[in-house]
Structures are given as C-alpha cells and as structure tokens.
Design a protein around this motif. Structure first.
Motif, PDB file in Angstrom:
ATOM      1  N   TYR A  47      -7.096  -6.275   2.931  1.00 16.87           N
ATOM      2  CA  TYR A  47      -6.210  -5.182   3.290  1.00 16.87           C
ATOM      3  C   TYR A  47      -6.602  -4.678   4.671  1.00 16.87           C
ATOM      4  O   TYR A  47      -7.763  -4.352   4.899  1.00 16.87           O
TER       5      TYR A  47
ATOM      6  N   ILE B 121       0.881  -1.168   0.000  1.00 21.28           N
ATOM      7  CA  ILE B 121       0.000   0.000   0.000  1.00 21.28           C
ATOM      8  C   ILE B 121       0.918   1.217   0.000  1.00 21.28           C
ATOM      9  O   ILE B 121       1.804   1.330   0.840  1.00 21.28           O
TER      10      ILE B 121
ATOM     11  N   LYS C 189     -10.906  -7.378  -1.249  1.00 22.44           N
ATOM     12  CA  LYS C 189     -10.828  -7.103  -2.688  1.00 22.44           C
ATOM     13  C   LYS C 189     -10.438  -8.393  -3.385  1.00 22.44           C
ATOM     14  O   LYS C 189      -9.308  -8.870  -3.215  1.00 22.44           O
TER      15      LYS C 189
ATOM     16  N   ILE D  29      -7.872   1.954  -1.484  1.00 21.98           N
ATOM     17  CA  ILE D  29      -8.092   0.570  -1.904  1.00 21.98           C
ATOM     18  C   ILE D  29      -9.575   0.419  -2.225  1.00 21.98           C
ATOM     19  O   ILE D  29     -10.417   0.553  -1.326  1.00 21.98           O
TER      20      ILE D  29
END
Length: 157
Positions: free
Chosen positions: A136, A58, A131, A78
């Motif tokens: 995340y 990230i 995702k 995200i």
C-alpha cells in the motif's frame, strides 16, 4: 468506545495527525488543519488516495468545516509492516524492486487510459506498507498528474 489521540504536529505545526480508535483498535489516521494555506495539501492528498483506491482500495474522506474554518482528511488505517529505510538498498532490495514493479504497473495502466502519469511526489520506502502479498502506498500530499515525470518518483527509493 471511540477515542482520538493526537500524536504528531507536522509542517510547522499547521497540520495535526491523529490516530482514531474503536474498541482498542486503530481504525483511521486523521490529518487536520485550521490553516487555509494547507487546505490544498489535504485536498491533493485526498485526490491521490482517491486515484490510488482504483488500484488498491483504501477508504478516505475529506471534510471541510466552514464554521470553524478547518479541514480534516481521514484515511483507513492499514495494519502491516514498513521496511526500515535506514537499512539501505541491499537489505531492502526485494522490497524496493517489488515497489518499483507495482508502481510502474499502476502508472502504466493510468497512462494507457489518460496519457498522463501519476506523480506521488514522496515515493519512498517509508511511504509503503507491506501486508501479506500486497503493498500500500501512503502519504499522497504531493500528488498530481504529469505528462513527463515517468520514473522520477522511484529516485527516492
């Protein structure tokens, strides 16, 4: 064209959170403060994201402006889904088990290298973005390393 939209003031109105757009798409989330009291929170969150990025990349940047005495943390947006924490354990069971397994795996990797454990401090279903086949972990403002907090973070799930 780049735009910024402030959508939330939190922590007693000392930290502003904004979405940054480019061509109509959200690109980053920014947290900023003019209060030196909250600089450590942003620094700690930056350190948490930097550590976590070793396992799930990230992009994150921390900028301090000494002239205006402010600090800004920019975090890659995200695009994914969050589970609804108010649906309870039974409706989120698979997502919770996946999160526990994932967090334990990266914690164990860190422990095998440094003999220290990462401590998120607010590990909850609301701080996880799903995702596709990835998840995340977000919102690392309470991050630090510990030698004895194994399993404590998962109590929030």
């Amino acid at each position: 064209m780049k735009n910024k939209f402030i959508f939330k003031n939190c922590i007693n109105n000392k930290v502003s959170v904004s979405m940054n757009f480019n061509k109509g798409e959200i690109t980053t989330i920014s947290k900023s403060t003019y209060s030196e009291q909250y600089f450590d929170d942003l620094q700690r969150e930056f350190e948490g994201y930097k550590w976590y990025s070793e396992y799930q990349p990230i992009e994150v940047k921390l900028k301090k402006n000494d002239i205006f005495n402010n600090m800004e943390l920019s975090i890659q947006y995200i695009k994914g889904n969050k589970k609804k924490f108010n649906k309870g354990i039974s409706n989120n069971f698979d997502a919770i088990m996946l999160a526990i397994s994932y967090y334990n795996s990266i914690s164990n990797l860190e422990f095998s290298k440094t003999k220290k454990l990462p401590f998120h401090g607010d590990f909850s279903i609301d701080n996880i973005i799903y995702k596709k086949n990835n998840l995340y972990i977000i919102d690392w403002q309470y991050f630090h390393f510990s030698e004895f907090y194994r399993g404590f973070d998962i109590l929030n799930l």
